[in-house]
Write a protein that holds these residues in place. Structure first.
Motif, PDB file in Angstrom:
ATOM      1  N   MET A   1       0.922  -1.289   0.280  1.00  0.00           N
ATOM      2  CA  MET A   1       0.058  -0.147  -0.038  1.00  0.00           C
ATOM      3  C   MET A   1       1.078   1.597  -0.156  1.00  0.00           C
ATOM      4  O   MET A   1       1.806   1.305   0.422  1.00  0.00           O
ATOM      5  CB  MET A   1      -0.630   0.195   1.337  1.00  0.00           C
ATOM      6  N   PRO A   2       0.387   2.144  -0.911  1.00  0.00           N
ATOM      7  CA  PRO A   2       1.100   3.253  -0.631  1.00  0.00           C
ATOM      8  C   PRO A   2       0.827   4.074   0.107  1.00  0.00           C
ATOM      9  O   PRO A   2      -0.083   3.948   0.500  1.00  0.00           O
ATOM     10  CB  PRO A   2       0.705   4.309  -2.386  1.00  0.00           C
ATOM     11  N   LYS A   3       2.100   5.120   0.368  1.00  0.00           N
ATOM     12  CA  LYS A   3       2.104   5.531   1.765  1.00  0.00           C
ATOM     13  C   LYS A   3       2.932   7.421   2.195  1.00  0.00           C
ATOM     14  O   LYS A   3       3.197   7.871   1.471  1.00  0.00           O
ATOM     15  CB  LYS A   3       3.037   5.402   2.226  1.00  0.00           C
ATOM     16  N   LEU A   4       1.984   7.417   2.782  1.00  0.00           N
ATOM     17  CA  LEU A   4       1.909   9.523   2.927  1.00  0.00           C
ATOM     18  C   LEU A   4       2.513   9.502   4.482  1.00  0.00           C
ATOM     19  O   LEU A   4       2.016   9.095   5.133  1.00  0.00           O
ATOM     20  CB  LEU A   4       0.727  10.257   2.721  1.00  0.00           C
ATOM     21  N   PHE A   5       3.197   9.922   4.637  1.00  0.00           N
ATOM     22  CA  PHE A   5       4.432   9.663   6.131  1.00  0.00           C
ATOM     23  C   PHE A   5       4.070  11.538   6.309  1.00  0.00           C
ATOM     24  O   PHE A   5       4.563  12.376   5.822  1.00  0.00           O
ATOM     25  CB  PHE A   5       6.123   9.969   5.439  1.00  0.00           C
ATOM     26  N   HIS A   6       3.532  11.550   7.548  1.00  0.00           N
ATOM     27  CA  HIS A   6       3.147  13.127   7.818  1.00  0.00           C
ATOM     28  C   HIS A   6       4.157  13.212   9.546  1.00  0.00           C
ATOM     29  O   HIS A   6       4.043  12.760  10.159  1.00  0.00           O
ATOM     30  CB  HIS A   6       1.634  13.597   8.468  1.00  0.00           C
ATOM     31  N   LEU A   7       4.884  14.356   8.883  1.00  0.00           N
ATOM     32  CA  LEU A   7       5.897  14.589  10.197  1.00  0.00           C
ATOM     33  C   LEU A   7       5.321  15.980  10.827  1.00  0.00           C
ATOM     34  O   LEU A   7       4.675  16.919   9.966  1.00  0.00           O
ATOM     35  CB  LEU A   7       7.291  14.462   9.871  1.00  0.00           C
ATOM     36  N   ASN A   8       4.653  15.705  12.158  1.00  0.00           N
ATOM     37  CA  ASN A   8       4.178  16.979  12.710  1.00  0.00           C
ATOM     38  C   ASN A   8       4.593  17.737  13.500  1.00  0.00           C
ATOM     39  O   ASN A   8       5.165  17.125  14.279  1.00  0.00           O
ATOM     40  CB  ASN A   8       2.752  16.517  12.973  1.00  0.00           C
ATOM     41  N   CYS A   9       5.324  19.026  13.649  1.00  0.00           N
ATOM     42  CA  CYS A   9       5.854  19.475  14.494  1.00  0.00           C
ATOM     43  C   CYS A   9       5.854  20.493  15.106  1.00  0.00           C
ATOM     44  O   CYS A   9       7.201  20.805  16.206  1.00  0.00           O
ATOM     45  CB  CYS A   9       7.332  19.829  12.918  1.00  0.00           C
TER      46      CYS A   9
ATOM     47  N   ASN B   1       4.502  12.650  15.667  1.00  0.00           N
ATOM     48  CA  ASN B   1       4.138  13.992  15.799  1.00  0.00           C
ATOM     49  C   ASN B   1       4.919  14.075  16.897  1.00  0.00           C
ATOM     50  O   ASN B   1       5.636  13.202  18.306  1.00  0.00           O
ATOM     51  CB  ASN B   1       2.782  13.867  16.795  1.00  0.00           C
ATOM     52  N   LEU B   2       6.479  14.465  16.324  1.00  0.00           N
ATOM     53  CA  LEU B   2       7.983  14.728  16.889  1.00  0.00           C
ATOM     54  C   LEU B   2       7.101  15.337  19.153  1.00  0.00           C
ATOM     55  O   LEU B   2       8.399  15.485  19.304  1.00  0.00           O
ATOM     56  CB  LEU B   2       8.059  16.295  16.417  1.00  0.00           C
ATOM     57  N   TRP B   3       6.227  15.541  19.082  1.00  0.00           N
ATOM     58  CA  TRP B   3       6.206  16.179  20.488  1.00  0.00           C
ATOM     59  C   TRP B   3       5.445  14.754  21.529  1.00  0.00           C
ATOM     60  O   TRP B   3       5.364  14.658  22.601  1.00  0.00           O
ATOM     61  CB  TRP B   3       5.697  17.370  20.556  1.00  0.00           C
ATOM     62  N   ARG B   4       4.944  13.789  20.446  1.00  0.00           N
ATOM     63  CA  ARG B   4       4.473  12.541  21.252  1.00  0.00           C
ATOM     64  C   ARG B   4       5.503  10.953  21.376  1.00  0.00           C
ATOM     65  O   ARG B   4       4.760  10.290  21.760  1.00  0.00           O
ATOM     66  CB  ARG B   4       3.129  12.120  20.653  1.00  0.00           C
ATOM     67  N   GLU B   5       6.176  11.248  20.420  1.00  0.00           N
ATOM     68  CA  GLU B   5       6.997  10.166  20.173  1.00  0.00           C
ATOM     69  C   GLU B   5       8.430  10.738  20.620  1.00  0.00           C
ATOM     70  O   GLU B   5       9.259  11.494  20.670  1.00  0.00           O
ATOM     71  CB  GLU B   5       6.411   9.496  18.773  1.00  0.00           C
ATOM     72  N   PRO B   6       8.722   9.404  21.188  1.00  0.00           N
ATOM     73  CA  PRO B   6      10.205   9.785  21.351  1.00  0.00           C
ATOM     74  C   PRO B   6      11.372   9.231  20.252  1.00  0.00           C
ATOM     75  O   PRO B   6      11.234   9.168  20.084  1.00  0.00           O
ATOM     76  CB  PRO B   6      10.446   7.509  22.464  1.00  0.00           C
ATOM     77  N   LEU B   7      12.494  10.667  20.699  1.00  0.00           N
ATOM     78  CA  LEU B   7      13.256  10.742  19.909  1.00  0.00           C
ATOM     79  C   LEU B   7      14.785  10.212  20.996  1.00  0.00           C
ATOM     80  O   LEU B   7      14.423  10.706  22.121  1.00  0.00           O
ATOM     81  CB  LEU B   7      13.594  11.957  19.351  1.00  0.00           C
TER      82      LEU B   7
END
Length: 208
Positions: free
Chosen positions: A1-9, A41-47
């Motif tokens: 399945m093709p994918k759109l990756f959305h990086l919410n900052c 979501n960069l503020w909800r997922e750990p980096l």
């Protein structure tokens, strides 16, 4: 399945950049209902903090040394984050402008994924070479100032050139930017900026 990756900052659910992304994604879903949308979501997922074993792993890889188990495990975290981008057929980045540049979490994301042997390589005879394939990418940048018409009171947009260059470095050249601004000040300029940006985002999403 093709994918759109959305990086919410943005850390704010009701931010202008997130609202613009919502307009884009809603129209995109109608145009491509069979696509998967992976939202990070960069503020909800750990980096991972870029220190310790993951930093040691970077230099071990650069110098051709074998990784220890601890270094390998730490680098695997960076690999998993980079793979989410690498597997995407389309990319959407929505971000506010902070202090004329990007939020520190977005800079951290780039610092984590821009790794030798992962998103770029170095050839002594040629120099730095990207490892990711190019793909259509849209970047929404919301700012308090108006960088579109030049009514920015002498301030400099350092977010756009940084994002363009960081993406180019790893192989993503097909990048378009949609600014939203001003987002502060008198109501009428804010309304007009928002409506113009939403119109452009809906148009782009239909053929993205």
């Amino acid at each position: 399945m093709p994918k759109l990756f959305h990086l919410n900052c943005s850390p704010r659910a009701d931010s202008e950049s997130s609202a613009g992304a919502g307009v884009f994604v809603d129209r995109f879903r109608k145009a491509r209902p069979d696509w998967d949308i992976d939202v990070m979501n960069l503020w909800r997922e750990p980096l991972p903090e870029f220190e310790g074993y993951v930093l040691e792993a970077k230099y071990a890889r650069m110098n051709g040394r074998n990784l220890t188990d601890s270094q390998r495990d730490a680098f695997a975290v960076a690999e998993r984050i980079a793979i989410r981008l690498a597997l995407a057929d389309r990319v959407l980045i929505s971000t506010p402008m902070w202090n004329f540049s990007i939020p520190y979490r977005l800079k951290q994301w780039f610092d984590v994924i821009i790794q030798p042997g992962l998103t770029f390589r170095f050839d002594p005879a040629i120099g730095y070479l990207p490892l990711l394939k190019d793909r259509p990418t849209l970047v929404i940048v919301a700012s308090g100032s108006d960088f579109i018409t030049g009514m920015n009171r002498g301030r400099t947009d350092m977010a756009t050139p940084y994002l363009r260059e960081a993406l180019r470095f790893i192989g993503v050249n097909n990048v378009r930017f949609v600014p939203i601004g001003p987002t502060t000040g008198p109501a009428e300029p804010i309304r007009m900026a928002r409506e113009n940006a939403y119109r452009r985002l809906a148009e782009l999403a239909a053929g993205f």
